[in-house]
Design a protein around this motif. Sequence first.
Motif, mmCIF file in Angstrom:
data_model
loop_
_atom_site.group_PDB
_atom_site.id
_atom_site.type_symbol
_atom_site.label_atom_id
_atom_site.label_comp_id
_atom_site.label_asym_id
_atom_site.label_seq_id
_atom_site.Cartn_x
_atom_site.Cartn_y
_atom_site.Cartn_z
ATOM 1 N N ARG A 336 -23.920 -57.374 -11.932
ATOM 2 C CA ARG A 336 -25.181 -56.611 -12.154
ATOM 3 C C ARG A 336 -25.973 -56.958 -10.810
ATOM 4 O O ARG A 336 -26.732 -56.057 -10.384
ATOM 5 C CB ARG A 336 -25.661 -56.853 -13.309
ATOM 6 N N ASN A 340 -27.333 -54.125 -8.465
ATOM 7 C CA ASN A 340 -28.762 -53.661 -8.368
ATOM 8 C C ASN A 340 -29.398 -53.621 -6.738
ATOM 9 O O ASN A 340 -30.061 -52.842 -6.264
ATOM 10 C CB ASN A 340 -29.605 -54.700 -9.331
ATOM 11 N N ARG A 344 -30.541 -50.412 -5.116
ATOM 12 C CA ARG A 344 -32.019 -50.584 -4.681
ATOM 13 C C ARG A 344 -31.967 -49.693 -3.078
ATOM 14 O O ARG A 344 -32.939 -49.061 -2.912
ATOM 15 C CB ARG A 344 -32.155 -52.058 -4.372
#
Length: 359
Positions: A336, A340, A344
């Motif tokens: 995760r 991310n 992003r």
Amino acid sequence: MDRRSVIKTTGIAGVLAAGIAPAVHAQAAVRWRLASSFPKSLDTIFGAAEVFANQVKAMSGGKFEVSVHAAGELMPPFGVVDGVQQGTVEVAHTAPYYFFGKNECFALGCAIPFGLNSRQMTAWMYDGNGLKLMREFYAKYNIVNFPGGNTGAQMGGWYRKEIKSLKDMKGLKMRIGGFAGKVLERLGGVPQNIPGGEIYAALEKGTIDATEWVGPYDDQKLGFNKVAPFYYYPGWWEGGPQLDFFINDKAFNGLSAENKAIVQAAAAEAHVTMQARYDARNPAALKQLVAAGTKLRPFSQDVMAEAFKQSLGLYEELNAKNEDWKKIYADYSKFRADQNLWFRFTEATFDRFMQSQKL
């Protein structure tokens, strides 16, 4: 004369002329039953099981058939794991997090608050360690799992009254799926685990104050907007909930290699089809709901921040007391974090720009 020698020197015509019948291994017909946790009225989520069954039949030339049964036909919606584990049915189609009461790890195979989105979940399953880790876990329940769909990020549910701040969560009786109820309790709410087909009546009668299900397309079918005017977003407890086909291990291991490949391919088809349907159908449904008077609202920052804090606190507690969770969550959380970071700079930035444009 040796049979193989005859075949080699004379070919099939010579074999037939010599009156030697070649060995033919006819594959026996296979008949399975599938128990769904969902009503037939929800053509997106229940429909994924139908996609699976249709593909199995087509790819096997009709030699492998799966009959699909809606929630309650063969067993209760939340009884399907027991049904597969005990061999009452060969396969179930369900949301794994419904069964977190057996072990919290079931939620990791579906969705946890502030977890992976749908693309990230598929990546973890198919190219990360997700499928390997979850299969090791599910083996304890006599289950072999295959990803069987994803709804994409969900809405935050329907409420009789506005949720203006964290204090409005206190005492809130809410139907909320699976594991997320543990976080709702930490926010002061009272979670209720109710099957999809029974939610409307509970909300209409005031047995519950709020409910979440999936998103606009399903929610409109279920009529929640008629009894609860406020529609919140996002569903922070399920950014990408994965459905699964749970298959009894003896039934699966008893299949031929060809039929095992058919099951895998059919499940993958259902997996892709479910989210495609949700992504295609949710926009129009949301427009219709808002036009009919639904009051669309975002959760306040204090609700989001406290829910995030309580979720991470819960995961730390589980690391300390559940060895299965500790093992799987360590891999999940690392995946995760990397996802991310990547999203992003790519997906999130692109999406924010596109959503700010008037197209």
